[in-house]
Design a protein around this motif. Structure first.
Motif, PDB file in Angstrom:
ATOM      1  N   LYS A  31       0.838  -1.201   0.000  1.00  0.00           N
ATOM      2  CA  LYS A  31       0.000   0.000   0.000  1.00  0.00           C
ATOM      3  C   LYS A  31       0.880   1.261   0.000  1.00  0.00           C
ATOM      4  N   ILE A  83       1.924  -9.612   3.595  1.00  0.00           N
ATOM      5  CA  ILE A  83       0.632  -8.900   3.551  1.00  0.00           C
ATOM      6  C   ILE A  83       0.612  -7.833   4.654  1.00  0.00           C
ATOM      7  N   ILE A  84       1.081  -8.191   5.841  1.00  0.00           N
ATOM      8  CA  ILE A  84       1.083  -7.225   6.959  1.00  0.00           C
ATOM      9  C   ILE A  84       2.050  -6.077   6.659  1.00  0.00           C
ATOM     10  N   GLU A  87       0.676  -3.626   4.164  1.00  0.00           N
ATOM     11  CA  GLU A  87      -0.337  -2.732   4.737  1.00  0.00           C
ATOM     12  C   GLU A  87       0.320  -1.559   5.470  1.00  0.00           C
ATOM     13  N   PHE A 250      -4.584  -3.776  14.585  1.00  0.00           N
ATOM     14  CA  PHE A 250      -4.213  -3.459  13.195  1.00  0.00           C
ATOM     15  C   PHE A 250      -3.945  -4.750  12.407  1.00  0.00           C
ATOM     16  N   ILE A 251      -3.216  -5.676  13.024  1.00  0.00           N
ATOM     17  CA  ILE A 251      -2.923  -6.933  12.301  1.00  0.00           C
ATOM     18  C   ILE A 251      -4.218  -7.737  12.113  1.00  0.00           C
ATOM     19  N   ASP A 253      -7.233  -6.506  11.790  1.00  0.00           N
ATOM     20  CA  ASP A 253      -7.983  -5.841  10.707  1.00  0.00           C
ATOM     21  C   ASP A 253      -7.394  -6.227   9.345  1.00  0.00           C
ATOM     22  N   THR A 254      -6.062  -6.253   9.287  1.00  0.00           N
ATOM     23  CA  THR A 254      -5.380  -6.599   8.027  1.00  0.00           C
ATOM     24  C   THR A 254      -5.722  -8.026   7.602  1.00  0.00           C
ATOM     25  N   ALA A 257      -9.301  -8.274   6.341  1.00  0.00           N
ATOM     26  CA  ALA A 257      -9.406  -7.725   4.976  1.00  0.00           C
ATOM     27  C   ALA A 257      -8.829  -8.732   3.978  1.00  0.00           C
ATOM     28  N   ALA A 258      -7.689  -9.336   4.321  1.00  0.00           N
ATOM     29  CA  ALA A 258      -7.032 -10.287   3.403  1.00  0.00           C
ATOM     30  C   ALA A 258      -7.874 -11.553   3.213  1.00  0.00           C
ATOM     31  N   ARG A 263      -6.341 -11.832  -0.943  1.00  0.00           N
ATOM     32  CA  ARG A 263      -4.895 -11.899  -0.691  1.00  0.00           C
ATOM     33  C   ARG A 263      -4.521 -13.155   0.098  1.00  0.00           C
TER      34      ARG A 263
END
Ligand code: GLU
Length: 287
Positions: A31, A83-84, A87, A250-251, A253-254, A257-258, A263
């Motif tokens: 991102k 992925i993390i 983000e 945060f992780i 949420d990530t 989303a993935a 992803r």
């Protein structure tokens, strides 16, 4: 001239194909992140600002974390870490990979040697006393691996009087010790350390999570096989410093989303999915 151009494009095409092969597919999206979007002083702000992250993972577990000739590890855990990082605006090149073995994951997190651990790491209450976990992002289960011609061992109840190899600091070793006291447990540093003793019949079985064993079977199909069903649930979490609730959220949420934007599935398909079916995404545990 025409011939030359054809030859040239063939060379370019095969070089590109080779490059694609050796990288094991595309890295997940990175991102475009402005560090100021995160709360000042948060771990996310610090990492995004530094543009790099240190990740503890396994280096000897095919499908999840295996050091490739490039020097970087490859596998599902590695893709989850990317992925993390993505983000946070951190590309795969800016991830510093540190080998963690089962027994040093908590100390490496506590001492700040790594920012996160993504390493077939089961979430449990003992470990939560010293570290926190985001996830789970996958649920494995303890299983057994034996020599291909062994038909005596089909489950943990068949281990009485048998030697079984596992790893210091792992949940499968603890389970054998506590619940199958008639088995003779041998613990070593890593699961690959158990492979030669199995080959040489110094031990009768190796025990850990089914997906780790499936990786070894896939590389040694003429020698080893999985024996029986899974007999525990091992929810894999991302280990982080205890008390860093904002980073954990945060992780989580990530990951969520993935799970829904493809992803996570892509990460699976390009790694463990070459051998194992695509699982259902688990439910995140926001404890
Ligand atoms: N998932 C289990 C654990 O966290 C076994 C795999 C490993 O040792 O990494 O202990």
């Amino acid at each position: 001239m025409r011939m030359k151009r054809t030859l040239l494009s063939a060379i370019v095409a095969s070089t590109l194909a080779l490059a694609a092969c050796s990288s094991g597919g595309d890295d997940p999206e990175v991102k475009d992140v402005d560090a100021s979007k995160f709360e000042a002083g948060s771990t996310m702000a610090k990492l995004a600002d530094a543009g790099k992250i240190t990740v503890g993972t396994k280096f000897d577990q095919p499908l999840f974390g295996l050091k490739a000739p490039s020097g970087d590890p490859e596998g599902f855990d590695v893709e989850i870490a990317k992925i993390i990082a993505g983000e946070l605006g951190i590309s795969a090149d800016n991830i510093e990979w540190v080998q963690t073995v089962s027994a040093n994951r908590e100390p490496f997190i506590e001492q700040g040697q790594v920012d996160i651990v993504v390493a077939t790491y089961t979430i449990n209450d003992d470990r939560k006393k010293v570290v926190d976990f985001a996830g789970p992002y996958y649920v494995a289960g303890q299983s057994l691996m034996v020599l291909k011609d062994n038909n005596d061992i089909k489950g943990p109840d068949d281990l009485a009087g048998k030697k079984v190899c596992s790893v210091d600091g792992s949940t499968p070793a603890k389970n054998i010790l506590e619940n199958y006291p008639d088995a003779e447990l041998v613990t070593l540093d890593t699961y690959t350390d158990c492979l030669d003793p199995l080959r040489n019949k110094q031990v009768d079985a190796v025990t850990t999570d089914n997906v780790i064993l499936a990786g070894y079977v896939s590389q040694n199909e003429d020698e080893f096989k999985l024996a029986g069903d899974q007999f525990t649930a091992e929810p894999y979490g991302i280990g982080l410093k205890k008390g860093d609730d904002a980073f954990r959220a945060f992780i989580n949420d990530t990951l969520e989303a993935a799970f829904t934007d493809g992803r996570w599935e892509e990460a699976w398909k390009s790694t463990a999915g070459t051998v194992l079916p695509v699982p259902d995404a688990p439910t995140i545990d926001r404890y």
